[in-house]
Write a protein that holds these residues in place. Sequence first.
Motif, PDB file in Angstrom:
ATOM      1  N   LEU A 206      57.359  40.107  38.748  1.00  0.00           N
ATOM      2  CA  LEU A 206      58.101  41.218  38.138  1.00  0.00           C
ATOM      3  C   LEU A 206      57.254  42.002  37.141  1.00  0.00           C
ATOM      4  O   LEU A 206      57.416  43.218  36.987  1.00  0.00           O
ATOM      5  CB  LEU A 206      59.363  40.698  37.451  1.00  0.00           C
ATOM      6  CG  LEU A 206      60.459  40.139  38.361  1.00  0.00           C
ATOM      7  CD1 LEU A 206      61.677  39.751  37.542  1.00  0.00           C
ATOM      8  CD2 LEU A 206      60.863  41.159  39.433  1.00  0.00           C
ATOM      9  N   SER A 207      56.332  41.324  36.478  1.00  0.00           N
ATOM     10  CA  SER A 207      55.526  42.005  35.466  1.00  0.00           C
ATOM     11  C   SER A 207      54.329  42.746  36.055  1.00  0.00           C
ATOM     12  O   SER A 207      53.841  43.719  35.469  1.00  0.00           O
ATOM     13  CB  SER A 207      55.037  41.004  34.415  1.00  0.00           C
ATOM     14  OG  SER A 207      54.216  40.002  34.999  1.00  0.00           O
ATOM     15  N   HIS A 208      53.854  42.312  37.238  1.00  0.00           N
ATOM     16  CA  HIS A 208      52.662  42.923  37.820  1.00  0.00           C
ATOM     17  C   HIS A 208      52.942  43.880  38.989  1.00  0.00           C
ATOM     18  O   HIS A 208      52.049  44.622  39.387  1.00  0.00           O
ATOM     19  CB  HIS A 208      51.686  41.843  38.305  1.00  0.00           C
ATOM     20  CG  HIS A 208      51.035  41.084  37.206  1.00  0.00           C
ATOM     21  ND1 HIS A 208      51.422  39.810  36.852  1.00  0.00           N
ATOM     22  CD2 HIS A 208      50.025  41.413  36.359  1.00  0.00           C
ATOM     23  CE1 HIS A 208      50.679  39.381  35.849  1.00  0.00           C
ATOM     24  NE2 HIS A 208      49.821  40.338  35.527  1.00  0.00           N
ATOM     25  N   CYS A 209      54.148  43.851  39.525  1.00  0.00           N
ATOM     26  CA  CYS A 209      54.481  44.687  40.680  1.00  0.00           C
ATOM     27  C   CYS A 209      55.430  45.802  40.270  1.00  0.00           C
ATOM     28  O   CYS A 209      56.446  45.546  39.628  1.00  0.00           O
ATOM     29  CB  CYS A 209      55.118  43.850  41.782  1.00  0.00           C
ATOM     30  SG  CYS A 209      54.072  42.503  42.405  1.00  0.00           S
ATOM     31  N   ASN A 210      55.100  47.034  40.655  1.00  0.00           N
ATOM     32  CA  ASN A 210      55.982  48.149  40.302  1.00  0.00           C
ATOM     33  C   ASN A 210      56.927  48.531  41.440  1.00  0.00           C
ATOM     34  O   ASN A 210      57.955  49.154  41.205  1.00  0.00           O
ATOM     35  CB  ASN A 210      55.162  49.374  39.875  1.00  0.00           C
ATOM     36  CG  ASN A 210      54.083  49.736  40.883  1.00  0.00           C
ATOM     37  OD1 ASN A 210      54.325  49.754  42.085  1.00  0.00           O
ATOM     38  ND2 ASN A 210      52.893  50.047  40.389  1.00  0.00           N
ATOM     39  N   ASP A 221      49.397  41.719  44.177  1.00  0.00           N
ATOM     40  CA  ASP A 221      49.050  41.010  45.410  1.00  0.00           C
ATOM     41  C   ASP A 221      48.794  39.535  45.125  1.00  0.00           C
ATOM     42  O   ASP A 221      49.253  38.648  45.863  1.00  0.00           O
ATOM     43  CB  ASP A 221      47.802  41.621  46.045  1.00  0.00           C
ATOM     44  CG  ASP A 221      48.019  43.073  46.453  1.00  0.00           C
ATOM     45  OD1 ASP A 221      49.161  43.557  46.336  1.00  0.00           O
ATOM     46  OD2 ASP A 221      47.041  43.704  46.901  1.00  0.00           O
ATOM     47  N   HIS A 222      48.070  39.274  44.065  1.00  0.00           N
ATOM     48  CA  HIS A 222      47.729  37.894  43.712  1.00  0.00           C
ATOM     49  C   HIS A 222      48.988  37.091  43.380  1.00  0.00           C
ATOM     50  O   HIS A 222      49.135  35.940  43.822  1.00  0.00           O
ATOM     51  CB  HIS A 222      46.776  37.876  42.526  1.00  0.00           C
ATOM     52  CG  HIS A 222      46.457  36.494  42.039  1.00  0.00           C
ATOM     53  ND1 HIS A 222      45.595  35.645  42.711  1.00  0.00           N
ATOM     54  CD2 HIS A 222      46.904  35.799  40.948  1.00  0.00           C
ATOM     55  CE1 HIS A 222      45.526  34.489  42.062  1.00  0.00           C
ATOM     56  NE2 HIS A 222      46.297  34.565  40.995  1.00  0.00           N
ATOM     57  N   ALA A 223      49.902  37.692  42.637  1.00  0.00           N
ATOM     58  CA  ALA A 223      51.122  36.985  42.233  1.00  0.00           C
ATOM     59  C   ALA A 223      51.976  36.640  43.461  1.00  0.00           C
ATOM     60  O   ALA A 223      52.503  35.522  43.573  1.00  0.00           O
ATOM     61  CB  ALA A 223      51.911  37.835  41.247  1.00  0.00           C
ATOM     62  N   ILE A 224      52.117  37.597  44.389  1.00  0.00           N
ATOM     63  CA  ILE A 224      52.908  37.352  45.586  1.00  0.00           C
ATOM     64  C   ILE A 224      52.224  36.328  46.489  1.00  0.00           C
ATOM     65  O   ILE A 224      52.865  35.404  47.004  1.00  0.00           O
ATOM     66  CB  ILE A 224      53.136  38.673  46.353  1.00  0.00           C
ATOM     67  CG1 ILE A 224      54.035  39.612  45.542  1.00  0.00           C
ATOM     68  CG2 ILE A 224      53.752  38.405  47.726  1.00  0.00           C
ATOM     69  CD1 ILE A 224      54.207  40.976  46.164  1.00  0.00           C
ATOM     70  N   ASN A 225      50.919  36.478  46.683  1.00  0.00           N
ATOM     71  CA  ASN A 225      50.185  35.543  47.529  1.00  0.00           C
ATOM     72  C   ASN A 225      50.266  34.118  47.015  1.00  0.00           C
ATOM     73  O   ASN A 225      50.386  33.163  47.791  1.00  0.00           O
ATOM     74  CB  ASN A 225      48.719  35.970  47.638  1.00  0.00           C
ATOM     75  CG  ASN A 225      48.544  37.233  48.474  1.00  0.00           C
ATOM     76  OD1 ASN A 225      49.415  37.585  49.260  1.00  0.00           O
ATOM     77  ND2 ASN A 225      47.426  37.917  48.292  1.00  0.00           N
ATOM     78  N   TYR A 226      50.202  33.967  45.692  1.00  0.00           N
ATOM     79  CA  TYR A 226      50.282  32.617  45.133  1.00  0.00           C
ATOM     80  C   TYR A 226      51.642  31.991  45.434  1.00  0.00           C
ATOM     81  O   TYR A 226      51.728  30.832  45.846  1.00  0.00           O
ATOM     82  CB  TYR A 226      50.045  32.638  43.624  1.00  0.00           C
ATOM     83  CG  TYR A 226      50.034  31.240  43.042  1.00  0.00           C
ATOM     84  CD1 TYR A 226      48.856  30.494  43.010  1.00  0.00           C
ATOM     85  CD2 TYR A 226      51.204  30.655  42.563  1.00  0.00           C
ATOM     86  CE1 TYR A 226      48.851  29.194  42.512  1.00  0.00           C
ATOM     87  CE2 TYR A 226      51.216  29.366  42.070  1.00  0.00           C
ATOM     88  CZ  TYR A 226      50.036  28.627  42.043  1.00  0.00           C
ATOM     89  OH  TYR A 226      50.042  27.348  41.566  1.00  0.00           O
ATOM     90  N   ALA A 227      52.705  32.764  45.225  1.00  0.00           N
ATOM     91  CA  ALA A 227      54.050  32.244  45.468  1.00  0.00           C
ATOM     92  C   ALA A 227      54.238  31.862  46.930  1.00  0.00           C
ATOM     93  O   ALA A 227      54.758  30.784  47.243  1.00  0.00           O
ATOM     94  CB  ALA A 227      55.091  33.281  45.053  1.00  0.00           C
ATOM     95  N   VAL A 228      53.792  32.726  47.845  1.00  0.00           N
ATOM     96  CA  VAL A 228      53.970  32.470  49.271  1.00  0.00           C
ATOM     97  C   VAL A 228      53.127  31.293  49.733  1.00  0.00           C
ATOM     98  O   VAL A 228      53.595  30.428  50.478  1.00  0.00           O
ATOM     99  CB  VAL A 228      53.615  33.733  50.091  1.00  0.00           C
ATOM    100  CG1 VAL A 228      53.593  33.422  51.578  1.00  0.00           C
ATOM    101  CG2 VAL A 228      54.601  34.861  49.801  1.00  0.00           C
ATOM    102  N   ASN A 229      51.878  31.235  49.288  1.00  0.00           N
ATOM    103  CA  ASN A 229      50.949  30.221  49.788  1.00  0.00           C
ATOM    104  C   ASN A 229      51.102  28.857  49.124  1.00  0.00           C
ATOM    105  O   ASN A 229      50.780  27.835  49.735  1.00  0.00           O
ATOM    106  CB  ASN A 229      49.511  30.700  49.606  1.00  0.00           C
ATOM    107  CG  ASN A 229      49.176  31.882  50.495  1.00  0.00           C
ATOM    108  OD1 ASN A 229      49.705  32.002  51.586  1.00  0.00           O
ATOM    109  ND2 ASN A 229      48.311  32.764  50.016  1.00  0.00           N
ATOM    110  N   HIS A 230      51.565  28.843  47.886  1.00  0.00           N
ATOM    111  CA  HIS A 230      51.575  27.580  47.135  1.00  0.00           C
ATOM    112  C   HIS A 230      52.958  27.072  46.760  1.00  0.00           C
ATOM    113  O   HIS A 230      53.087  25.898  46.394  1.00  0.00           O
ATOM    114  CB  HIS A 230      50.743  27.736  45.855  1.00  0.00           C
ATOM    115  CG  HIS A 230      49.300  28.059  46.098  1.00  0.00           C
ATOM    116  ND1 HIS A 230      48.384  27.118  46.497  1.00  0.00           N
ATOM    117  CD2 HIS A 230      48.627  29.235  46.028  1.00  0.00           C
ATOM    118  CE1 HIS A 230      47.189  27.683  46.648  1.00  0.00           C
ATOM    119  NE2 HIS A 230      47.319  28.974  46.369  1.00  0.00           N
TER     120      HIS A 230
END
Length: 416
Positions: A206-210, A221-230
Amino acid sequence: MENLRKRTYYLFFLFVLLTSTDGTPDRDRITALLGQPPVTFSQFSGYVTVNEQHGRALFYWLTEATMDSATKPLVLWLNGVANILFLESPAGVGFSYTNTSSDLKDSGDKRTAQDALIFLIRWMSRFPQYKHRDFYISGESYAGHYVPQLAKKIHDHNNASSKPFINLKGIMVGNGVTDNHYDSIGTVTYWWSHSMISDTSYQSILSHCNFTLTENPSSCDHAINYAVNHEFGKIDQYSIYTPSCTNSARVLRLKKTLLRRRVYGYDPCTENYSEKYYNRPDVQKAMHANSTGIPYKWTACSDVLLKNWKDSEFSMLPTYKELIAAGLRIWVFSGDTDSVVPVTATRFSLNHLNLPVKTRWYPWYTNGQVGGWTEVYQGLTFATVRGAGHEVPLFQPNRAFHLFRSFLAGKELPKS
């Protein structure tokens, strides 16, 4: 040439409920299908050309109702309880094809809607008994774009025609992409509220994606990828409480769900069986498919069109407002176990239509059990389907049937 026939990740089926077959061309009749038990209804399939210059044609498959077909309305389901027609759209997916390779590099919402309109006009010329029939459109997933866009095309076409014959009465959309901004926020909220991601990831996204028209920063991208992958784990994001297909590669593409608001279809292992079936030469021959004689592979998963999609409306809310003003019957439904286009995403989006409430939120029932919840607004009905994933009829056929029957009847869902 194989890519000309490949399927985008989601099957954009058009399901049409029809009434009778007087005047139906015999060349499209299916006499038998491999593995299909004896049936009492008629089936037809074939191609309708939508662009002669480019050699662009869409493939359909019609199955008629077994009972009271003469009393049934015509319903186009973009993605049954009566006669059903499957149309694979846009060209380049399934058996639908184009002889112009550049068509695969400049496809998008606008051309898909235009081709679908041309298909309907020409299809009704082939089946003239369905002209002027009460007509409805329904679909799921990215049909959240296709359904209202086609409805607007038909509405505008009818207004410009001296003798309109497509008698559009309403539309129905399930788990559909509606507004990129509100859908994205609602999706992340669903992930968090259903314990799919941590508090840390939720706040980070929420803080990094507009989630606006501009590109999201790399930190998003990094925040979403981390959540999906890990944090997701090996679950089916299209139905979070059912087993997933262990050999599916779809999870590798889920990272792009919020980065590029393209919605993919439900993918249990049945997709594998479908690919094997529709690639059998005897099945293709029986269905009058692959009429060009060029070898190609029917596949349920392909990013060919996805990678080259040229236009995608950021929000369908303005179109919904136009269709509401036109007086169409509009229903929106959500299977509540889908995390890709979840119920929270749809509710966030619809909330910004600011429609007055006619009937407050209440549980609706089928066979003595809660089938879901619903609220009726001025000009639109919203309903959830309890225990259903991304493709509602696949997971809850009985509840989907009651939902669809109420929609066609123009009646509110039962309170008991």
